[in-house]
Design a protein around this motif. Structure first.
Motif, mmCIF file in Angstrom:
data_model
loop_
_atom_site.group_PDB
_atom_site.id
_atom_site.type_symbol
_atom_site.label_atom_id
_atom_site.label_comp_id
_atom_site.label_asym_id
_atom_site.label_seq_id
_atom_site.Cartn_x
_atom_site.Cartn_y
_atom_site.Cartn_z
ATOM 1 N N GLY A 9 0.861 -1.127 0.261
ATOM 2 C CA GLY A 9 0.065 -0.014 -0.063
ATOM 3 C C GLY A 9 0.986 1.340 0.053
ATOM 4 N N GLU A 10 2.129 1.249 -0.448
ATOM 5 C CA GLU A 10 3.103 2.455 -0.365
ATOM 6 C C GLU A 10 2.926 3.230 -1.789
ATOM 7 N N LEU A 11 2.396 2.567 -2.911
ATOM 8 C CA LEU A 11 2.273 3.448 -4.023
ATOM 9 C C LEU A 11 0.898 3.677 -4.390
ATOM 10 N N ARG A 12 0.751 4.531 -5.266
ATOM 11 C CA ARG A 12 -0.674 5.094 -5.927
ATOM 12 C C ARG A 12 -0.979 3.727 -6.796
ATOM 13 N N ALA A 13 -2.488 3.828 -6.999
ATOM 14 C CA ALA A 13 -2.965 2.902 -7.594
ATOM 15 C C ALA A 13 -2.088 2.352 -8.672
ATOM 16 N N ILE A 14 -2.083 0.756 -9.217
ATOM 17 C CA ILE A 14 -1.378 0.248 -10.132
ATOM 18 C C ILE A 14 -2.362 0.336 -11.403
ATOM 19 N N CYS A 15 -3.517 0.088 -11.064
ATOM 20 C CA CYS A 15 -4.650 -0.045 -12.308
ATOM 21 C C CYS A 15 -5.935 0.334 -11.568
ATOM 22 N N GLY A 16 -6.802 0.788 -12.454
ATOM 23 C CA GLY A 16 -8.202 1.181 -11.941
ATOM 24 C C GLY A 16 -9.169 1.240 -13.243
ATOM 25 N N GLY A 17 -10.610 1.022 -12.824
ATOM 26 C CA GLY A 17 -11.612 0.923 -13.892
ATOM 27 C C GLY A 17 -12.820 0.811 -13.314
ATOM 28 N N GLY A 18 -13.739 0.471 -14.171
ATOM 29 C CA GLY A 18 -14.986 0.296 -13.904
ATOM 30 C C GLY A 18 -16.105 0.055 -14.883
#
Length: 109
Positions: free
Chosen positions: A16-25
């Motif tokens: 949980g140290e980095l921003r999102a690796i991927c995202g969507g919906g």
């Protein structure tokens, strides 16, 4: 995020140290913004190549690949593109690493 109409997700590294690796919906109404007469069921995601590279580097999982280009072949105009591709193919057939620039450029003085 306003165009999402259903589930929205993001994927993170376990620490949980980095921003999102991927995202969507799901975004059934998005195509109407681009002229669709009716809603089109859609789902998609984006992948952060910079984030995954940072994660792999932190975990020491990136291979040590030397960056090497033996030749750069440039086309100076549209008419030169076939010749540039032919030269690049010949160089590659001889074992060279070749980059090709197909964008017409001014000659270097």
């Amino acid at each position: 995020l306003a165009y999402y109409t259903g589930i929205v997700f993001e994927g993170y590294d376990r620490r949980g140290e980095l921003r999102a690796i991927c995202g969507g919906g799901r975004y059934d109404g998005l195509m109407r913004l681009y002229g669709s007469a009716s809603p089109v069921p859609c789902v998609g995601f984006g992948f952060g190549d910079c984030v995954i590279m940072e994660l792999l580097a932190d975990l020491k999982l990136l291979p040590d690949l030397p960056r090497q280009v033996d030749f750069v072949v440039a086309a100076y105009g549209q008419a030169d593109i076939p010749n540039a591709l032919s030269i690049a193919a010949s160089l590659r057939a001889a074992g060279a690493t070749v980059d090709v620039s197909l964008t017409a450029r001014r000659r270097v003085k």
